[in-house]
Each structure stands twice: as C-alpha cells, then as structure tokens.
Design an enzyme around this catalytic site. Structure first.
Site, mmCIF file in Angstrom:
data_model
loop_
_atom_site.group_PDB
_atom_site.id
_atom_site.type_symbol
_atom_site.label_atom_id
_atom_site.label_comp_id
_atom_site.label_asym_id
_atom_site.label_seq_id
_atom_site.Cartn_x
_atom_site.Cartn_y
_atom_site.Cartn_z
ATOM 1 N N ARG A 12 92.593 73.272 88.339
ATOM 2 C CA ARG A 12 91.958 74.017 89.418
ATOM 3 C C ARG A 12 92.732 73.914 90.732
ATOM 4 O O ARG A 12 93.462 72.972 90.998
ATOM 5 C CB ARG A 12 90.505 73.606 89.606
ATOM 6 C CG ARG A 12 90.313 72.300 90.310
ATOM 7 C CD ARG A 12 88.833 72.074 90.552
ATOM 8 N NE ARG A 12 88.598 70.718 91.011
ATOM 9 C CZ ARG A 12 87.392 70.235 91.259
ATOM 10 N NH1 ARG A 12 86.325 70.986 91.075
ATOM 11 N NH2 ARG A 12 87.250 69.005 91.676
ATOM 12 N N LYS B 253 80.301 73.695 90.477
ATOM 13 C CA LYS B 253 79.405 73.735 91.636
ATOM 14 C C LYS B 253 79.972 74.613 92.751
ATOM 15 O O LYS B 253 79.266 75.409 93.334
ATOM 16 C CB LYS B 253 79.187 72.323 92.218
ATOM 17 C CG LYS B 253 78.432 71.372 91.312
ATOM 18 C CD LYS B 253 78.065 70.081 92.057
ATOM 19 C CE LYS B 253 79.271 69.309 92.564
ATOM 20 N NZ LYS B 253 80.075 68.690 91.492
ATOM 21 N N ARG C 216 85.647 59.694 89.279
ATOM 22 C CA ARG C 216 84.570 60.558 89.777
ATOM 23 C C ARG C 216 83.534 60.832 88.690
ATOM 24 O O ARG C 216 82.356 60.922 88.976
ATOM 25 C CB ARG C 216 85.154 61.849 90.350
ATOM 26 C CG ARG C 216 85.611 61.649 91.793
ATOM 27 C CD ARG C 216 86.824 62.452 92.148
ATOM 28 N NE ARG C 216 86.590 63.873 92.081
ATOM 29 C CZ ARG C 216 87.575 64.768 91.956
ATOM 30 N NH1 ARG C 216 88.829 64.371 91.883
ATOM 31 N NH2 ARG C 216 87.307 66.038 91.931
ATOM 32 N N ARG D 75 74.169 63.120 96.050
ATOM 33 C CA ARG D 75 74.911 62.593 94.917
ATOM 34 C C ARG D 75 74.403 61.209 94.524
ATOM 35 O O ARG D 75 74.923 60.620 93.581
ATOM 36 C CB ARG D 75 76.384 62.466 95.312
ATOM 37 C CG ARG D 75 77.344 63.387 94.573
ATOM 38 C CD ARG D 75 78.717 63.084 95.132
ATOM 39 N NE ARG D 75 79.799 63.667 94.416
ATOM 40 C CZ ARG D 75 80.371 64.840 94.691
ATOM 41 N NH1 ARG D 75 79.868 65.615 95.624
ATOM 42 N NH2 ARG D 75 81.428 65.241 94.026
ATOM 43 N N ARG E 121 94.035 70.145 94.883
ATOM 44 C CA ARG E 121 93.495 69.051 95.692
ATOM 45 C C ARG E 121 94.219 67.761 95.377
ATOM 46 O O ARG E 121 94.465 67.459 94.214
ATOM 47 C CB ARG E 121 91.998 68.888 95.388
ATOM 48 C CG ARG E 121 91.126 69.759 96.245
ATOM 49 C CD ARG E 121 89.732 69.821 95.727
ATOM 50 N NE ARG E 121 89.172 68.500 95.445
ATOM 51 C CZ ARG E 121 87.928 68.322 95.034
ATOM 52 N NH1 ARG E 121 87.141 69.355 94.857
ATOM 53 N NH2 ARG E 121 87.479 67.114 94.801
#
Ligand code: ADP
Ligand code: ZN
Length: 227
Positions: free
Chosen positions: A134, A20, A178, A95, A167
């Site tokens: 990531r 996203k 998540r 969401r 992160r």
C-alpha cells in the site's frame, strides 16, 4: 453526489490494513462527514516536527500504540472543531478500551453518542503481504495500492496532487507488531461495542466496488442519528 447525513457519528474498527482508511474516505466523501484519522493526524504532527510529533515518533516507528493520554487529547481537539459538530467518521480511534471510555465520556458531555461502529472483517492470512503493497498520499491521507489502486499519475495524488509514498512504518516488522497490538488492545473493542448494540460487521474481502458501497451506505442510512 454529496448527501448531508446530519448527526451520524461513525467509528471504523479493524486490523491494520483492513481498509479503514479506504472506506472512511468513501463514507466521508459520499456522506459529507469529516474524516478523523488518528494515524493521519499523528503523521501530520511528525511531518511538522511539533512537540507532539517528537513524542509519538518512536512509538509509531516501532509499530507500538501511542499512549492513551496523548491520543485522547489529540482526538478531543479534533472533535471540538465545529466541523465535527454534526457528525464524523473516526478511523483508527478508539484503539483501546480506555480510549473508548474516554470517547463515550467526552461525547456524553456534549450530549452526543456514537451511532454505529463498522467492524471491517478481512482474512488475516496474507494481510502483511497485502499491506506491504500500500501507498498513501502524505497530504490528504488517501490510500493507494500498487496491486489494484494506483494513482493516475505515478507518485501524485488524484485528489490533491500531494506526493504518494509508502509509509515508513509499513515494514514487515512493524506490521507484525501492529497486528499484535490490534489483537491485544483493539480487538476487545468488538465486544465493548457489541454490548452497546452499536456493532455492524462489514466483510471487506475485495477492492471497493459499487455493490459494497451501496450495501454499506444502506447500513449507515438505517441508523437513526441525531437531528
Ligand atoms: P494502521 O491502521 O494501518 O496500523 P494508522 O495510520 O491508523 O495505521 O496508525 C499508524 C500508527 O499511529 C499506529 O501504529 C500507532 O503508532 C499510531 N496510532 C494511530 N492511532 C492510534 C490510537 N488510537 N492509539 C494509539 N496509537 C495510535
Ligand atoms: Zn492527496
């Protein structure tokens, strides 16, 4: 090349790690639409240690969704900014169904509607492993990846010079939570937007390339939008 796409109001939907952030940036840069990412907005509040930041910290640390009331307030503030008056790319919002309903209502009050919801489809096997590689720029939110999208200078954002880090919530444990939250609360939005004839599917099974970009941009150009 920057092209003004007047009135396009877009939502990117997808599981954590589905791309996203990456695709929102590409659309935002290519179409001149502001990128509104709730994850980035919350991380900025956290970094600045604001009262809101303190309230959302434990939810984010645990991979849980921030309560709807707080999230909706944050987004309504961002959408009220005049920069968002002529369109936007929403990333990470809505969401939940109540968030989607609040968004529909808020836009209605301004005489606006969503033009397109882009559902990013990825193969979820290996998603956790891939997401663990990531990185993100803490200043502008640009995503990177140690496997195939490293910044030119290690640790420094190509676009804004900010620090590029992993992160703190990208751990295997929070990613599992998540993903659970995605399936329980966010996946129902696929039907919500399908029923409203707004959903398009975009298969995101490889790193971004020019062919994918032009295919996505044609889909976006194909929707009418408002003048
Ligand atoms: P990802 O899509 O990779 O999970 P985001 O940066 O979009 O990451 O979100 C990070 C965290 O911020 C979420 O795990 C959640 O705690 C919080 N968050 C972001 N957007 C929302 C939202 N719309 N509703 C509730 N919580 C949110
Ligand atoms: Zn940056």
């Amino acid at each position: 090349m920057m092209e003004q796409t007047m009135g396009k109001r877009l939502i990117l939907l997808g599981a954590p790690g589905s791309g996203k952030g990456t695709w929102s940036k590409i659309i935002s840069d290519g179409k001149g639409l502001p990128h509104i990412a709730t994850g980035d907005l919350f991380r900025a509040e956290l970094a600045a240690e604001t009262p809101l930041g303190r309230k959302v910290k434990s939810f984010m640390d645990h991979g849980a969704l921030v309560p709807d009331e707080l999230t909706i307030l944050l987004v309504e503030k961002a959408l009220s900014d005049e920069r968002a008056a002529n369109g936007f790319v929403l990333d990470g919002f809505p969401r939940t169904i109540p968030q989607a309903e609040a968004l529909t209502e808020f836009l209605e009050k301004c005489g606006q509607t969503i033009d397109m919801v882009i559902n990013l489809i990825v193969d979820e096997s290996g998603l956790i492993e891939r997401t663990l590689s990531r990185l993100v720029c803490i200043k502008c939110g640009q995503p990177y990846n140690t496997m195939n999208m490293m910044p030119a200078v290690e640790g420094t954002c190509d676009y804004c010079g900010g620090d590029v880090v992993q992160r703190s919530d990208d751990t295997e444990e929070t990613l599992r939570k998540r993903l659970e939250a995605y399936h329980a609360s966010t996946a129902p939005l696929i039907d919500y937007y399908k029923e409203r004839d707004l959903l398009v599917a975009f298969i995101n099974d490889r790193p971004p390339n020019e062919e994918m970009r032009s295919r996505l941009f044609s889909m976006i150009d194909g929707v009418k939008g408002e003048a």
